[in-house]
Write a protein that holds these residues in place. Structure first.
Motif, PDB file in Angstrom:
ATOM      1  N   VAL A  85      -7.516  22.683  -0.329  1.00  0.00           N
ATOM      2  CA  VAL A  85      -7.369  21.867  -1.529  1.00  0.00           C
ATOM      3  C   VAL A  85      -8.667  21.162  -1.904  1.00  0.00           C
ATOM      4  CG1 VAL A  85      -4.892  21.513  -1.255  1.00  0.00           C
ATOM      5  CG2 VAL A  85      -6.496  19.889  -0.218  1.00  0.00           C
ATOM      6  N   GLY A  86      -9.710  21.430  -1.170  1.00  0.00           N
ATOM      7  CA  GLY A  86     -11.015  20.830  -1.450  1.00  0.00           C
ATOM      8  C   GLY A  86     -12.064  21.911  -1.610  1.00  0.00           C
ATOM      9  N   SER A  87     -13.165  21.551  -2.200  1.00  0.00           N
ATOM     10  CA  SER A  87     -14.208  22.539  -2.460  1.00  0.00           C
ATOM     11  C   SER A  87     -15.278  22.579  -1.368  1.00  0.00           C
ATOM     12  CB  SER A  87     -14.878  22.244  -3.805  1.00  0.00           C
ATOM     13  OG  SER A  87     -15.517  20.982  -3.768  1.00  0.00           O
ATOM     14  N   GLY A  88     -15.212  21.692  -0.408  1.00  0.00           N
ATOM     15  CA  GLY A  88     -16.235  21.628   0.628  1.00  0.00           C
ATOM     16  C   GLY A  88     -16.380  22.921   1.412  1.00  0.00           C
ATOM     17  N   THR A  89     -15.274  23.564   1.760  1.00  0.00           N
ATOM     18  CA  THR A  89     -15.313  24.814   2.506  1.00  0.00           C
ATOM     19  C   THR A  89     -15.963  25.914   1.697  1.00  0.00           C
ATOM     20  OG1 THR A  89     -13.268  24.153   3.601  1.00  0.00           O
ATOM     21  CG2 THR A  89     -13.880  26.456   3.776  1.00  0.00           C
ATOM     22  N   VAL A  90     -15.616  25.982   0.420  1.00  0.00           N
ATOM     23  CA  VAL A  90     -16.195  26.999  -0.458  1.00  0.00           C
ATOM     24  C   VAL A  90     -17.691  26.760  -0.638  1.00  0.00           C
ATOM     25  CG1 VAL A  90     -16.155  27.962  -2.795  1.00  0.00           C
ATOM     26  CG2 VAL A  90     -14.011  27.376  -1.645  1.00  0.00           C
ATOM     27  N   GLU A  91     -18.062  25.511  -0.824  1.00  0.00           N
ATOM     28  CA  GLU A  91     -19.480  25.191  -0.993  1.00  0.00           C
ATOM     29  C   GLU A  91     -20.281  25.523   0.269  1.00  0.00           C
ATOM     30  OE1 GLU A  91     -19.669  21.125  -2.287  1.00  0.00           O
ATOM     31  OE2 GLU A  91     -18.460  21.547  -4.059  1.00  0.00           O
ATOM     32  N   ALA A  92     -19.709  25.226   1.431  1.00  0.00           N
ATOM     33  CA  ALA A  92     -20.399  25.540   2.688  1.00  0.00           C
ATOM     34  C   ALA A  92     -20.529  27.052   2.870  1.00  0.00           C
ATOM     35  CB  ALA A  92     -19.648  24.920   3.865  1.00  0.00           C
ATOM     36  N   ALA A  93     -19.474  27.786   2.552  1.00  0.00           N
ATOM     37  CA  ALA A  93     -19.532  29.249   2.667  1.00  0.00           C
ATOM     38  C   ALA A  93     -20.583  29.815   1.720  1.00  0.00           C
ATOM     39  CB  ALA A  93     -18.163  29.853   2.368  1.00  0.00           C
ATOM     40  N   ASN A  94     -20.644  29.283   0.524  1.00  0.00           N
ATOM     41  CA  ASN A  94     -21.653  29.739  -0.437  1.00  0.00           C
ATOM     42  C   ASN A  94     -23.057  29.499   0.122  1.00  0.00           C
ATOM     43  OD1 ASN A  94     -22.628  30.631  -3.098  1.00  0.00           O
ATOM     44  ND2 ASN A  94     -23.286  28.505  -3.283  1.00  0.00           N
ATOM     45  N   LYS A  95     -23.245  28.345   0.710  1.00  0.00           N
ATOM     46  CA  LYS A  95     -24.570  28.029   1.253  1.00  0.00           C
ATOM     47  C   LYS A  95     -24.959  29.016   2.353  1.00  0.00           C
ATOM     48  CE  LYS A  95     -27.251  24.367   3.406  1.00  0.00           C
ATOM     49  NZ  LYS A  95     -27.233  23.018   3.933  1.00  0.00           N
ATOM     50  N   VAL A  96     -24.017  29.291   3.245  1.00  0.00           N
ATOM     51  CA  VAL A  96     -24.323  30.167   4.373  1.00  0.00           C
ATOM     52  C   VAL A  96     -24.426  31.628   3.941  1.00  0.00           C
ATOM     53  CG1 VAL A  96     -23.417  31.052   6.561  1.00  0.00           C
ATOM     54  CG2 VAL A  96     -23.341  28.611   6.065  1.00  0.00           C
ATOM     55  N   LEU A  97     -23.441  32.087   3.181  1.00  0.00           N
ATOM     56  CA  LEU A  97     -23.367  33.516   2.866  1.00  0.00           C
ATOM     57  C   LEU A  97     -24.302  33.966   1.753  1.00  0.00           C
ATOM     58  CD1 LEU A  97     -19.512  33.999   3.111  1.00  0.00           C
ATOM     59  CD2 LEU A  97     -21.255  34.570   4.806  1.00  0.00           C
ATOM     60  N   VAL A  98     -24.596  33.086   0.841  1.00  0.00           N
ATOM     61  CA  VAL A  98     -25.417  33.493  -0.299  1.00  0.00           C
ATOM     62  C   VAL A  98     -26.805  32.870  -0.234  1.00  0.00           C
ATOM     63  CG1 VAL A  98     -25.619  33.491  -2.803  1.00  0.00           C
ATOM     64  CG2 VAL A  98     -23.385  33.837  -1.758  1.00  0.00           C
ATOM     65  N   THR A  99     -26.881  31.578  -0.233  1.00  0.00           N
ATOM     66  CA  THR A  99     -28.166  30.904  -0.329  1.00  0.00           C
ATOM     67  C   THR A  99     -29.096  31.268   0.819  1.00  0.00           C
ATOM     68  OG1 THR A  99     -27.073  29.077  -1.446  1.00  0.00           O
ATOM     69  CG2 THR A  99     -29.277  28.665  -0.643  1.00  0.00           C
ATOM     70  N   GLN A 100     -28.614  31.097   2.054  1.00  0.00           N
ATOM     71  CA  GLN A 100     -29.481  31.394   3.187  1.00  0.00           C
ATOM     72  C   GLN A 100     -29.827  32.878   3.245  1.00  0.00           C
ATOM     73  OE1 GLN A 100     -27.627  29.800   6.708  1.00  0.00           O
ATOM     74  NE2 GLN A 100     -28.156  27.696   6.166  1.00  0.00           N
ATOM     75  N   ARG A 101     -28.883  33.733   2.954  1.00  0.00           N
ATOM     76  CA  ARG A 101     -29.127  35.177   2.976  1.00  0.00           C
ATOM     77  C   ARG A 101     -30.178  35.567   1.945  1.00  0.00           C
ATOM     78  NH1 ARG A 101     -28.670  40.148   5.460  1.00  0.00           N
ATOM     79  NH2 ARG A 101     -28.374  41.721   3.878  1.00  0.00           N
ATOM     80  N   MET A 102     -30.091  35.009   0.756  1.00  0.00           N
ATOM     81  CA  MET A 102     -31.004  35.374  -0.322  1.00  0.00           C
ATOM     82  C   MET A 102     -32.400  34.788  -0.126  1.00  0.00           C
ATOM     83  SD  MET A 102     -29.208  37.355  -2.141  1.00  0.00           S
ATOM     84  CE  MET A 102     -30.048  37.504  -3.687  1.00  0.00           C
ATOM     85  N   LYS A 103     -32.525  33.816   0.752  1.00  0.00           N
ATOM     86  CA  LYS A 103     -33.828  33.186   0.950  1.00  0.00           C
ATOM     87  C   LYS A 103     -34.604  33.768   2.126  1.00  0.00           C
ATOM     88  CE  LYS A 103     -32.790  28.832  -1.284  1.00  0.00           C
ATOM     89  NZ  LYS A 103     -32.662  27.382  -1.141  1.00  0.00           N
ATOM     90  N   ARG A 104     -34.020  34.703   2.841  1.00  0.00           N
ATOM     91  CA  ARG A 104     -34.742  35.333   3.947  1.00  0.00           C
ATOM     92  C   ARG A 104     -35.826  36.263   3.404  1.00  0.00           C
ATOM     93  NH1 ARG A 104     -29.647  36.894   7.737  1.00  0.00           N
ATOM     94  NH2 ARG A 104     -29.186  34.781   8.429  1.00  0.00           N
ATOM     95  N   SER A 105     -36.816  36.464   4.202  1.00  0.00           N
ATOM     96  CA  SER A 105     -37.929  37.324   3.807  1.00  0.00           C
ATOM     97  C   SER A 105     -37.449  38.746   3.499  1.00  0.00           C
ATOM     98  CB  SER A 105     -38.963  37.354   4.934  1.00  0.00           C
ATOM     99  OG  SER A 105     -40.016  38.223   4.589  1.00  0.00           O
ATOM    100  N   GLY A 106     -37.798  39.234   2.315  1.00  0.00           N
ATOM    101  CA  GLY A 106     -37.475  40.598   1.912  1.00  0.00           C
ATOM    102  C   GLY A 106     -36.029  40.845   1.548  1.00  0.00           C
ATOM    103  N   MET A 107     -35.214  39.800   1.447  1.00  0.00           N
ATOM    104  CA  MET A 107     -33.784  39.967   1.192  1.00  0.00           C
ATOM    105  C   MET A 107     -33.407  39.981  -0.280  1.00  0.00           C
ATOM    106  SD  MET A 107     -32.113  40.449   3.835  1.00  0.00           S
ATOM    107  CE  MET A 107     -32.252  40.368   5.590  1.00  0.00           C
ATOM    108  N   ARG A 108     -34.336  39.711  -1.133  1.00  0.00           N
ATOM    109  CA  ARG A 108     -33.941  39.703  -2.548  1.00  0.00           C
ATOM    110  C   ARG A 108     -35.128  40.029  -3.435  1.00  0.00           C
ATOM    111  NH1 ARG A 108     -35.014  35.154  -5.952  1.00  0.00           N
ATOM    112  NH2 ARG A 108     -36.244  33.632  -4.850  1.00  0.00           N
TER     113      ARG A 108
END
Length: 131
Positions: A85-108
């Motif tokens: 019922v809160g957005s914290g879990t979704v926001e954390a998943a977005n940070k881990v699955l998208v943001t960190q992944r896209m910021k790795r060297s050569g990942m995007r």
């Protein structure tokens, strides 16, 4: 759905105008656990508008928020499906699955990242039609 914890911030503002010291806890629980919790909260704010001696601008603003977002506040139903019922879990998943992944060297690449995310979202929601 709207974030339950965000709605509770609005409830807290309303509770500042209530004489009952348990108003916030009572209505926070109603909002989460009662099938018509938001309807009961809206009615309770209406009562406060009639009885509160303080400035009504806060109450009117918060009442408008609950009326405007009523259709997003099905917290009881979400919980019956064991959904969050809160957005914290979704926001954390977005940070881990998208943001960190896209910021790795050569990942995007500038254009490629959004394309991959869009295709992945379509696949996850069963809306990708390869034909």
């Amino acid at each position: 759905m709207g974030d339950y914890w965000h709605a509770c911030q609005y409830l807290k503002t309303v509770a500042d105008h209530a004489a009952d010291t348990d108003w916030y806890e009572t209505h926070r629980d109603l909002l989460l656990n009662d099938p018509d919790g938001v309807g009961r909260v809206i009615a309770a704010i209406g009562v406060l508008l009639k009885t509160a001696s303080s400035d009504h601008a806060d109450l009117e603003r918060e009442l408008a928020f609950f009326k405007r977002n009523r259709h997003r506040m099905g917290y009881h139903e979400l919980r019956s499906w064991t959904l969050i019922v809160g957005s914290g879990t979704v926001e954390a998943a977005n940070k881990v699955l998208v943001t960190q992944r896209m910021k790795r060297s050569g990942m995007r690449t500038v254009d490629g990242g959004q394309g991959i995310l869009s295709i992945r979202a379509l696949l996850k929601f069963g809306r990708f039609n390869a034909t």
